[in-house]
Motif scaffolding. Structure first.
Motif, PDB file in Angstrom:
ATOM      1  N   ARG A 351       6.329 -15.354   2.479  1.00  0.00           N
ATOM      2  CA  ARG A 351       6.358 -14.521   1.274  1.00  0.00           C
ATOM      3  C   ARG A 351       7.714 -14.638   0.579  1.00  0.00           C
ATOM      4  O   ARG A 351       7.782 -14.667  -0.656  1.00  0.00           O
ATOM      5  CB  ARG A 351       6.084 -13.060   1.636  1.00  0.00           C
ATOM      6  CG  ARG A 351       5.975 -12.178   0.394  1.00  0.00           C
ATOM      7  CD  ARG A 351       5.867 -10.706   0.713  1.00  0.00           C
ATOM      8  NE  ARG A 351       5.808  -9.912  -0.509  1.00  0.00           N
ATOM      9  CZ  ARG A 351       5.999  -8.607  -0.553  1.00  0.00           C
ATOM     10  NH1 ARG A 351       6.233  -7.930   0.560  1.00  0.00           N
ATOM     11  NH2 ARG A 351       5.954  -7.958  -1.702  1.00  0.00           N
ATOM     12  N   TRP A 355       8.515 -15.674  -3.239  1.00  0.00           N
ATOM     13  CA  TRP A 355       9.304 -14.765  -4.092  1.00  0.00           C
ATOM     14  C   TRP A 355      10.393 -15.557  -4.818  1.00  0.00           C
ATOM     15  O   TRP A 355      10.641 -15.335  -6.010  1.00  0.00           O
ATOM     16  CB  TRP A 355       9.927 -13.658  -3.246  1.00  0.00           C
ATOM     17  CG  TRP A 355      10.870 -12.781  -4.034  1.00  0.00           C
ATOM     18  CD1 TRP A 355      10.555 -11.701  -4.798  1.00  0.00           C
ATOM     19  CD2 TRP A 355      12.296 -12.946  -4.146  1.00  0.00           C
ATOM     20  NE1 TRP A 355      11.686 -11.176  -5.386  1.00  0.00           N
ATOM     21  CE2 TRP A 355      12.770 -11.919  -5.003  1.00  0.00           C
ATOM     22  CE3 TRP A 355      13.203 -13.848  -3.607  1.00  0.00           C
ATOM     23  CZ2 TRP A 355      14.113 -11.785  -5.322  1.00  0.00           C
ATOM     24  CZ3 TRP A 355      14.552 -13.721  -3.939  1.00  0.00           C
ATOM     25  CH2 TRP A 355      14.993 -12.688  -4.780  1.00  0.00           C
ATOM     26  N   GLY A 386       4.022 -12.066 -10.531  1.00  0.00           N
ATOM     27  CA  GLY A 386       3.880 -11.719  -9.121  1.00  0.00           C
ATOM     28  C   GLY A 386       2.478 -11.811  -8.549  1.00  0.00           C
ATOM     29  O   GLY A 386       2.193 -11.197  -7.521  1.00  0.00           O
ATOM     30  N   ASP A 389       2.755 -13.236  -5.068  1.00  0.00           N
ATOM     31  CA  ASP A 389       3.483 -12.300  -4.203  1.00  0.00           C
ATOM     32  C   ASP A 389       2.593 -11.144  -3.756  1.00  0.00           C
ATOM     33  O   ASP A 389       2.615 -10.736  -2.596  1.00  0.00           O
ATOM     34  CB  ASP A 389       4.707 -11.766  -4.951  1.00  0.00           C
ATOM     35  CG  ASP A 389       5.570 -10.868  -4.077  1.00  0.00           C
ATOM     36  OD1 ASP A 389       6.120 -11.371  -3.085  1.00  0.00           O
ATOM     37  OD2 ASP A 389       5.673  -9.661  -4.381  1.00  0.00           O
TER      38      ASP A 389
END
Length: 425
Positions: A351, A355, A386, A389
Protein backbone atom coordinates in the motif's frame (compact mmCIF):
# COMPACT_ATOMS: atom_id res chain seq x y z
CA UNK A 1 20.28 -26.16 25.35
CA UNK A 2 19.92 -28.09 22.09
CA UNK A 3 22.69 -27.64 19.57
CA UNK A 4 23.67 -27.85 15.93
CA UNK A 5 27.29 -28.86 15.34
CA UNK A 6 29.28 -28.10 12.19
CA UNK A 7 31.77 -30.98 12.04
CA UNK A 8 33.70 -30.07 8.91
CA UNK A 9 33.88 -27.99 5.74
CA UNK A 10 34.83 -29.64 2.46
CA UNK A 11 34.97 -28.74 -1.23
CA UNK A 12 33.80 -30.41 -4.42
CA UNK A 13 33.28 -29.47 -8.09
CA UNK A 14 36.94 -28.52 -8.52
CA UNK A 15 36.92 -26.42 -5.37
CA UNK A 16 33.91 -24.34 -6.41
CA UNK A 17 31.32 -25.81 -4.04
CA UNK A 18 31.47 -25.51 -0.25
CA UNK A 19 29.89 -28.45 1.56
CA UNK A 20 28.99 -28.26 5.24
CA UNK A 21 28.84 -31.43 7.33
CA UNK A 22 26.57 -30.72 10.31
CA UNK A 23 24.19 -32.51 12.64
CA UNK A 24 21.33 -31.25 14.80
CA UNK A 25 19.92 -32.61 18.04
CA UNK A 26 16.63 -34.46 17.67
CA UNK A 27 14.58 -31.65 19.21
CA UNK A 28 15.64 -29.17 16.51
CA UNK A 29 15.95 -31.53 13.54
CA UNK A 30 12.41 -30.53 12.56
CA UNK A 31 13.78 -27.22 11.27
CA UNK A 32 16.02 -28.85 8.64
CA UNK A 33 15.23 -30.83 5.52
CA UNK A 34 16.74 -34.32 5.68
CA UNK A 35 19.22 -35.10 2.91
CA UNK A 36 19.32 -31.45 1.79
CA UNK A 37 22.25 -29.92 3.67
CA UNK A 38 23.06 -26.28 3.08
CA UNK A 39 25.72 -25.54 0.42
CA UNK A 40 27.17 -22.59 -1.48
CA UNK A 41 28.64 -22.89 -4.98
CA UNK A 42 30.69 -20.39 -6.98
CA UNK A 43 32.04 -20.02 -10.52
CA UNK A 44 35.64 -20.08 -9.32
CA UNK A 45 37.80 -22.25 -7.07
CA UNK A 46 37.43 -20.85 -3.55
CA UNK A 47 39.00 -23.81 -1.72
CA UNK A 48 42.00 -21.73 -0.60
CA UNK A 49 39.75 -19.93 1.90
CA UNK A 50 40.50 -20.21 5.60
CA UNK A 51 37.63 -22.07 7.26
CA UNK A 52 36.95 -18.97 9.34
CA UNK A 53 35.80 -17.22 6.13
CA UNK A 54 34.28 -20.24 4.37
CA UNK A 55 31.93 -20.80 7.32
CA UNK A 56 30.28 -17.39 6.94
CA UNK A 57 27.68 -18.31 4.26
CA UNK A 58 26.61 -21.23 6.47
CA UNK A 59 26.31 -19.15 9.62
CA UNK A 60 24.59 -16.27 7.83
CA UNK A 61 21.66 -18.63 7.21
CA UNK A 62 21.79 -20.81 10.32
CA UNK A 63 22.22 -18.15 12.99
CA UNK A 64 18.80 -16.48 12.65
CA UNK A 65 17.14 -19.90 13.00
CA UNK A 66 19.22 -20.57 16.12
CA UNK A 67 18.34 -17.18 17.59
CA UNK A 68 14.60 -17.56 17.12
CA UNK A 69 14.43 -21.29 17.95
CA UNK A 70 16.78 -20.98 20.92
CA UNK A 71 19.59 -23.44 20.19
CA UNK A 72 23.39 -23.25 20.08
CA UNK A 73 25.58 -23.54 16.98
CA UNK A 74 29.08 -24.96 17.46
CA UNK A 75 31.85 -24.44 14.89
CA UNK A 76 35.59 -25.04 14.89
CA UNK A 77 36.59 -21.53 13.91
CA UNK A 78 35.15 -18.19 12.90
CA UNK A 79 36.42 -14.83 11.70
CA UNK A 80 36.75 -12.42 14.62
CA UNK A 81 34.96 -9.49 12.95
CA UNK A 82 32.04 -11.69 11.91
CA UNK A 83 31.77 -13.21 15.38
CA UNK A 84 31.43 -9.73 16.88
CA UNK A 85 29.09 -8.61 14.10
CA UNK A 86 26.62 -11.46 14.53
CA UNK A 87 26.11 -10.46 18.15
CA UNK A 88 25.21 -6.94 17.02
CA UNK A 89 22.82 -8.22 14.35
CA UNK A 90 21.22 -10.52 16.92
CA UNK A 91 20.70 -7.53 19.23
CA UNK A 92 18.86 -5.69 16.44
CA UNK A 93 16.39 -8.55 16.14
CA UNK A 94 15.99 -8.64 19.91
CA UNK A 95 15.15 -4.92 19.93
CA UNK A 96 12.78 -5.29 17.01
CA UNK A 97 10.86 -8.23 18.43
CA UNK A 98 10.97 -6.78 21.95
CA UNK A 99 11.58 -10.27 23.32
CA UNK A 100 14.37 -12.60 24.43
CA UNK A 101 16.20 -14.39 21.61
CA UNK A 102 18.27 -17.07 23.28
CA UNK A 103 20.25 -18.85 20.55
CA UNK A 104 24.02 -18.48 20.47
CA UNK A 105 27.25 -19.25 18.60
CA UNK A 106 30.23 -21.09 20.10
CA UNK A 107 33.56 -21.23 18.23
CA UNK A 108 36.62 -23.12 19.43
CA UNK A 109 38.90 -20.70 17.61
CA UNK A 110 38.42 -17.05 16.69
CA UNK A 111 40.65 -15.92 13.81
CA UNK A 112 41.66 -12.40 12.82
CA UNK A 113 41.61 -12.07 9.01
CA UNK A 114 42.40 -9.14 6.77
CA UNK A 115 41.22 -8.28 3.26
CA UNK A 116 42.93 -5.66 1.15
CA UNK A 117 42.13 -4.71 -2.41
CA UNK A 118 39.86 -1.70 -2.40
CA UNK A 119 37.36 -3.23 -4.85
CA UNK A 120 33.59 -2.73 -4.79
CA UNK A 121 30.86 -5.32 -5.30
CA UNK A 122 27.08 -5.18 -5.17
CA UNK A 123 24.22 -7.63 -5.10
CA UNK A 124 22.47 -7.24 -8.43
CA UNK A 125 18.99 -8.45 -9.34
CA UNK A 126 18.31 -6.18 -12.30
CA UNK A 127 15.29 -4.56 -10.61
CA UNK A 128 14.50 -0.97 -9.64
CA UNK A 129 16.35 -1.10 -6.30
CA UNK A 130 19.47 -2.69 -7.80
CA UNK A 131 19.64 -0.35 -10.78
CA UNK A 132 19.21 2.71 -8.57
CA UNK A 133 22.19 1.62 -6.47
CA UNK A 134 24.16 0.70 -9.58
CA UNK A 135 23.61 4.20 -11.01
CA UNK A 136 24.66 5.81 -7.71
CA UNK A 137 27.97 3.90 -7.66
CA UNK A 138 28.40 3.65 -11.43
CA UNK A 139 31.81 5.37 -11.34
CA UNK A 140 33.15 2.70 -8.96
CA UNK A 141 32.56 0.04 -11.63
CA UNK A 142 31.25 -2.52 -9.12
CA UNK A 143 31.40 -6.27 -9.63
CA UNK A 144 27.83 -7.56 -9.96
CA UNK A 145 26.88 -10.59 -7.87
CA UNK A 146 23.66 -12.54 -8.31
CA UNK A 147 22.40 -15.57 -6.39
CA UNK A 148 20.59 -18.56 -7.88
CA UNK A 149 18.28 -19.96 -5.21
CA UNK A 150 17.10 -16.61 -3.85
CA UNK A 151 14.51 -15.16 -6.27
CA UNK A 152 14.87 -17.93 -8.86
CA UNK A 153 14.61 -21.59 -7.85
CA UNK A 154 17.72 -23.69 -8.50
CA UNK A 155 15.75 -26.13 -10.68
CA UNK A 156 14.34 -23.35 -12.88
CA UNK A 157 17.02 -23.55 -15.57
CA UNK A 158 14.93 -21.67 -18.13
CA UNK A 159 14.41 -18.57 -16.02
CA UNK A 160 18.00 -18.60 -14.74
CA UNK A 161 19.30 -18.87 -18.30
CA UNK A 162 17.10 -15.96 -19.37
CA UNK A 163 18.32 -13.93 -16.42
CA UNK A 164 22.04 -14.54 -16.93
CA UNK A 165 21.68 -13.84 -20.66
CA UNK A 166 20.12 -10.50 -19.73
CA UNK A 167 22.96 -9.56 -17.39
CA UNK A 168 25.69 -10.72 -19.74
CA UNK A 169 24.25 -8.96 -22.79
CA UNK A 170 22.87 -5.70 -21.35
CA UNK A 171 24.97 -2.97 -22.96
CA UNK A 172 25.04 -0.78 -19.85
CA UNK A 173 26.59 -3.58 -17.79
CA UNK A 174 29.21 -4.74 -20.28
CA UNK A 175 32.18 -3.26 -18.37
CA UNK A 176 31.21 -4.83 -15.03
CA UNK A 177 32.65 -8.15 -13.88
CA UNK A 178 29.87 -10.62 -13.05
CA UNK A 179 29.79 -13.42 -10.50
CA UNK A 180 27.03 -15.96 -9.87
CA UNK A 181 26.47 -17.97 -6.71
CA UNK A 182 24.27 -21.06 -6.48
CA UNK A 183 23.01 -21.81 -2.98
CA UNK A 184 20.03 -23.66 -1.52
CA UNK A 185 19.50 -20.95 1.09
CA UNK A 186 15.69 -21.25 0.81
CA UNK A 187 15.48 -25.03 0.54
CA UNK A 188 17.55 -26.42 3.40
CA UNK A 189 15.01 -25.61 6.12
CA UNK A 190 11.42 -26.77 6.65
CA UNK A 191 8.17 -24.86 7.04
CA UNK A 192 8.69 -25.08 10.83
CA UNK A 193 11.11 -22.16 10.53
CA UNK A 194 8.29 -19.95 9.22
CA UNK A 195 6.32 -20.72 12.37
CA UNK A 196 9.02 -19.17 14.54
CA UNK A 197 7.46 -15.82 13.59
CA UNK A 198 4.10 -14.47 14.66
CA UNK A 199 3.19 -14.44 10.99
CA UNK A 200 4.81 -16.13 8.01
CA UNK A 201 7.45 -14.39 5.90
CA UNK A 202 10.81 -15.68 7.20
CA UNK A 203 12.77 -14.93 4.03
CA UNK A 204 11.65 -11.32 3.78
CA UNK A 205 11.31 -10.41 7.44
CA UNK A 206 14.43 -12.12 8.81
CA UNK A 207 16.71 -14.14 6.55
CA UNK A 208 17.54 -12.44 3.31
CA UNK A 209 19.78 -9.50 4.26
CA UNK A 210 22.31 -11.48 6.29
CA UNK A 211 22.05 -14.48 3.94
CA UNK A 212 22.66 -12.57 0.71
CA UNK A 213 25.53 -10.52 2.08
CA UNK A 214 27.11 -13.53 3.81
CA UNK A 215 27.22 -15.48 0.56
CA UNK A 216 29.75 -12.98 -0.79
CA UNK A 217 32.35 -13.60 1.95
CA UNK A 218 34.43 -16.18 0.01
CA UNK A 219 34.47 -13.98 -3.10
CA UNK A 220 35.50 -10.97 -1.06
CA UNK A 221 38.53 -12.87 0.18
CA UNK A 222 39.40 -13.98 -3.36
CA UNK A 223 38.89 -10.66 -5.16
CA UNK A 224 39.63 -8.16 -2.40
CA UNK A 225 36.20 -6.60 -1.92
CA UNK A 226 36.31 -3.90 0.72
CA UNK A 227 32.91 -2.35 -0.05
CA UNK A 228 29.80 -4.48 -0.55
CA UNK A 229 26.53 -2.78 -1.47
CA UNK A 230 23.05 -4.13 -0.94
CA UNK A 231 20.17 -2.05 -2.31
CA UNK A 232 17.36 -1.05 0.02
CA UNK A 233 13.90 -2.54 -0.50
CA UNK A 234 12.07 -0.07 1.69
CA UNK A 235 12.73 3.44 2.98
CA UNK A 236 13.10 5.19 6.31
CA UNK A 237 9.65 6.71 5.60
CA UNK A 238 7.89 3.45 6.54
CA UNK A 239 8.17 1.31 9.66
CA UNK A 240 7.99 -2.34 8.62
CA UNK A 241 9.61 -5.56 9.80
CA UNK A 242 12.18 -6.39 7.15
CA UNK A 243 15.34 -8.49 7.12
CA UNK A 244 17.45 -5.93 5.29
CA UNK A 245 17.85 -2.45 6.78
CA UNK A 246 20.84 -0.18 7.46
CA UNK A 247 20.62 -1.13 11.14
CA UNK A 248 21.01 -4.82 10.27
CA UNK A 249 23.13 -4.91 7.10
CA UNK A 250 25.71 -2.31 8.09
CA UNK A 251 26.55 -4.22 11.25
CA UNK A 252 27.68 -7.19 9.16
CA UNK A 253 31.47 -7.46 9.04
CA UNK A 254 34.21 -9.95 8.40
CA UNK A 255 37.95 -9.52 8.14
CA UNK A 256 39.46 -6.12 8.81
CA UNK A 257 38.72 -3.84 5.88
CA UNK A 258 35.30 -5.09 4.71
CA UNK A 259 32.27 -2.84 5.03
CA UNK A 260 28.66 -3.40 4.00
CA UNK A 261 26.62 -0.46 2.70
CA UNK A 262 22.82 -0.59 2.68
CA UNK A 263 22.18 1.86 -0.14
CA UNK A 264 19.20 4.04 -0.95
CA UNK A 265 17.30 3.82 2.33
CA UNK A 266 16.55 7.53 2.17
CA UNK A 267 14.89 7.06 -1.23
CA UNK A 268 11.28 6.06 -1.83
CA UNK A 269 10.74 3.51 -4.61
CA UNK A 270 9.36 6.25 -6.84
CA UNK A 271 12.47 8.34 -6.16
CA UNK A 272 14.48 5.42 -7.54
CA UNK A 273 12.37 5.22 -10.68
CA UNK A 274 12.80 8.99 -11.06
CA UNK A 275 16.57 8.49 -10.69
CA UNK A 276 16.58 5.78 -13.36
CA UNK A 277 14.47 7.86 -15.75
CA UNK A 278 16.76 10.87 -15.27
CA UNK A 279 19.86 8.72 -15.88
CA UNK A 280 18.35 7.41 -19.11
CA UNK A 281 17.57 10.96 -20.26
CA UNK A 282 20.95 12.47 -19.40
CA UNK A 283 23.06 9.58 -20.73
CA UNK A 284 20.80 8.64 -23.66
CA UNK A 285 21.05 5.03 -22.52
CA UNK A 286 18.28 2.45 -22.59
CA UNK A 287 18.15 -0.71 -20.51
CA UNK A 288 15.57 -3.18 -19.30
CA UNK A 289 14.39 -3.54 -15.72
CA UNK A 290 14.00 -7.13 -14.51
CA UNK A 291 11.40 -6.75 -11.74
CA UNK A 292 9.32 -9.89 -12.24
CA UNK A 293 9.82 -13.56 -11.37
CA UNK A 294 6.15 -14.46 -11.79
CA UNK A 295 5.22 -17.93 -13.02
CA UNK A 296 2.95 -16.07 -15.48
CA UNK A 297 6.01 -14.58 -17.15
CA UNK A 298 6.46 -15.63 -20.78
CA UNK A 299 8.49 -12.57 -21.77
CA UNK A 300 11.14 -10.50 -19.99
CA UNK A 301 8.59 -9.42 -17.36
CA UNK A 302 5.03 -10.73 -17.08
CA UNK A 303 3.63 -7.15 -17.15
CA UNK A 304 0.47 -8.27 -15.31
CA UNK A 305 1.54 -8.73 -11.68
CA UNK A 306 1.38 -6.15 -8.90
CA UNK A 307 5.13 -5.55 -8.90
CA UNK A 308 5.20 -5.03 -12.66
CA UNK A 309 2.22 -2.70 -12.43
CA UNK A 310 3.75 -0.28 -9.96
CA UNK A 311 7.00 -0.15 -11.94
CA UNK A 312 5.06 0.43 -15.16
CA UNK A 313 3.05 3.26 -13.60
CA UNK A 314 6.19 4.80 -12.11
CA UNK A 315 7.71 4.96 -15.60
CA UNK A 316 4.51 6.34 -17.13
CA UNK A 317 4.53 9.14 -14.54
CA UNK A 318 8.07 9.99 -15.64
CA UNK A 319 6.95 10.35 -19.24
CA UNK A 320 8.67 7.09 -20.21
CA UNK A 321 7.26 4.33 -22.39
CA UNK A 322 7.32 1.14 -20.25
CA UNK A 323 7.79 -0.91 -23.42
CA UNK A 324 11.33 0.51 -23.64
CA UNK A 325 12.17 -0.96 -20.21
CA UNK A 326 11.29 -4.62 -20.59
CA UNK A 327 7.48 -4.48 -20.35
CA UNK A 328 4.70 -5.15 -22.87
CA UNK A 329 1.67 -2.91 -22.27
CA UNK A 330 -0.78 -0.52 -23.89
CA UNK A 331 -3.47 1.94 -22.77
CA UNK A 332 -5.55 -0.90 -21.33
CA UNK A 333 -3.04 -1.23 -18.49
CA UNK A 334 -5.08 1.09 -16.24
CA UNK A 335 -8.11 -1.20 -16.13
CA UNK A 336 -5.85 -4.17 -15.47
CA UNK A 337 -4.47 -2.44 -12.36
CA UNK A 338 -7.81 -2.70 -10.60
CA UNK A 339 -8.63 -6.20 -11.84
CA UNK A 340 -5.41 -7.72 -10.54
CA UNK A 341 -5.19 -5.71 -7.31
CA UNK A 342 -8.76 -6.66 -6.46
CA UNK A 343 -7.90 -10.37 -6.75
CA UNK A 344 -4.52 -10.41 -5.01
CA UNK A 345 -3.50 -9.78 -1.43
CA UNK A 346 -2.23 -6.58 0.13
CA UNK A 347 0.22 -5.49 2.79
CA UNK A 348 1.33 -2.34 4.52
CA UNK A 349 4.42 -2.20 2.30
CA UNK A 350 2.50 -2.68 -0.96
CA UNK A 351 0.00 0.00 0.00
CA UNK A 352 2.86 2.38 0.77
CA UNK A 353 4.38 1.84 -2.71
CA UNK A 354 1.05 2.69 -4.34
CA UNK A 355 0.65 5.73 -2.07
CA UNK A 356 3.98 6.96 -3.47
CA UNK A 357 2.58 6.59 -6.97
CA UNK A 358 -0.57 8.49 -6.01
CA UNK A 359 1.58 11.36 -4.70
CA UNK A 360 3.74 11.30 -7.83
CA UNK A 361 0.61 11.47 -10.00
CA UNK A 362 -0.52 14.57 -8.12
CA UNK A 363 2.76 16.35 -8.81
CA UNK A 364 3.17 15.73 -12.54
CA UNK A 365 1.34 16.32 -15.80
CA UNK A 366 4.17 14.97 -17.91
CA UNK A 367 2.99 11.36 -18.12
CA UNK A 368 3.47 9.00 -21.05
CA UNK A 369 0.44 8.72 -23.35
CA UNK A 370 -0.12 5.46 -25.18
CA UNK A 371 -2.96 6.50 -27.45
CA UNK A 372 -5.60 8.94 -26.18
CA UNK A 373 -4.46 11.65 -23.77
CA UNK A 374 -7.97 12.68 -22.75
CA UNK A 375 -9.03 9.13 -21.85
CA UNK A 376 -5.77 8.34 -20.10
CA UNK A 377 -5.76 11.53 -18.03
CA UNK A 378 -9.08 10.38 -16.55
CA UNK A 379 -7.31 7.23 -15.39
CA UNK A 380 -4.47 9.28 -13.93
CA UNK A 381 -7.02 11.43 -12.09
CA UNK A 382 -8.54 8.30 -10.53
CA UNK A 383 -5.08 7.44 -9.19
CA UNK A 384 -4.57 11.00 -7.93
CA UNK A 385 -7.86 10.77 -6.06
CA UNK A 386 -6.81 7.56 -4.31
CA UNK A 387 -8.90 4.90 -6.06
CA UNK A 388 -6.13 2.30 -5.78
CA UNK A 389 -5.20 3.34 -2.24
CA UNK A 390 -8.79 2.83 -1.05
CA UNK A 391 -8.93 -0.60 -2.67
CA UNK A 392 -5.74 -1.71 -0.89
CA UNK A 393 -6.91 -0.25 2.43
CA UNK A 394 -10.05 -2.40 2.27
CA UNK A 395 -8.00 -5.52 1.58
CA UNK A 396 -5.57 -4.85 4.44
CA UNK A 397 -8.46 -4.39 6.86
CA UNK A 398 -10.12 -7.62 5.68
CA UNK A 399 -11.06 -9.71 8.76
CA UNK A 400 -9.80 -12.86 6.97
CA UNK A 401 -6.22 -11.50 6.95
CA UNK A 402 -4.92 -14.30 9.22
CA UNK A 403 -6.20 -17.08 6.98
CA UNK A 404 -2.91 -17.04 5.04
CA UNK A 405 -0.95 -18.54 7.91
CA UNK A 406 -3.53 -21.29 8.44
CA UNK A 407 -3.41 -22.18 4.74
CA UNK A 408 0.39 -22.19 4.88
CA UNK A 409 0.45 -24.68 7.77
CA UNK A 410 -2.08 -27.00 6.13
CA UNK A 411 -0.27 -26.87 2.79
CA UNK A 412 3.09 -27.81 4.34
CA UNK A 413 1.97 -30.16 7.10
CA UNK A 414 -0.48 -32.11 4.96
CA UNK A 415 0.79 -31.94 1.35
CA UNK A 416 -1.16 -35.10 0.49
CA UNK A 417 -4.39 -33.25 1.35
CA UNK A 418 -3.61 -30.55 -1.21
CA UNK A 419 -2.94 -33.18 -3.88
CA UNK A 420 -6.24 -34.87 -3.08
CA UNK A 421 -8.07 -31.54 -3.28
CA UNK A 422 -6.59 -30.83 -6.71
CA UNK A 423 -7.67 -34.25 -7.99
CA UNK A 424 -11.22 -33.77 -6.73
CA UNK A 425 -11.32 -30.25 -8.16
Amino acid sequence: MEKLVLHSISYSDDGKKINYNYTADNAIQKYFVKNKPFYSKYLVDISTMPDSIAVIPFLANMLPIAWYAGFTIEVEEIDEAFYNAQELVKSEFVNRENTIISGSLIAKKIVKNQIKGGKTAMLFSGGVDAYATYIRIYDQKPDLITLLGADIEIADHQQWGDFTDFIENEELLKENHKEYIETNLRDFYTYQVELLLKDIGWWGKVQHGLALVGAIAPLSFLYGYEHIYIASSYTDHIDIDWGSTPQLDEKIRWADGVSVIHDGYELKRQDKIDLIANFVTTTNTKFRLRVCYSEKRTEFNCSICEKCFRTILGLILNGKNPNDYGFSVDENIYNKFYQVLDIGGASKGVRYFWWELMEKAKSTDDFYVFNNREAEIKQINDIREGKIDKLLEQKINNPLKGVGKIKFIIRNKFPWLIKLYKKIK
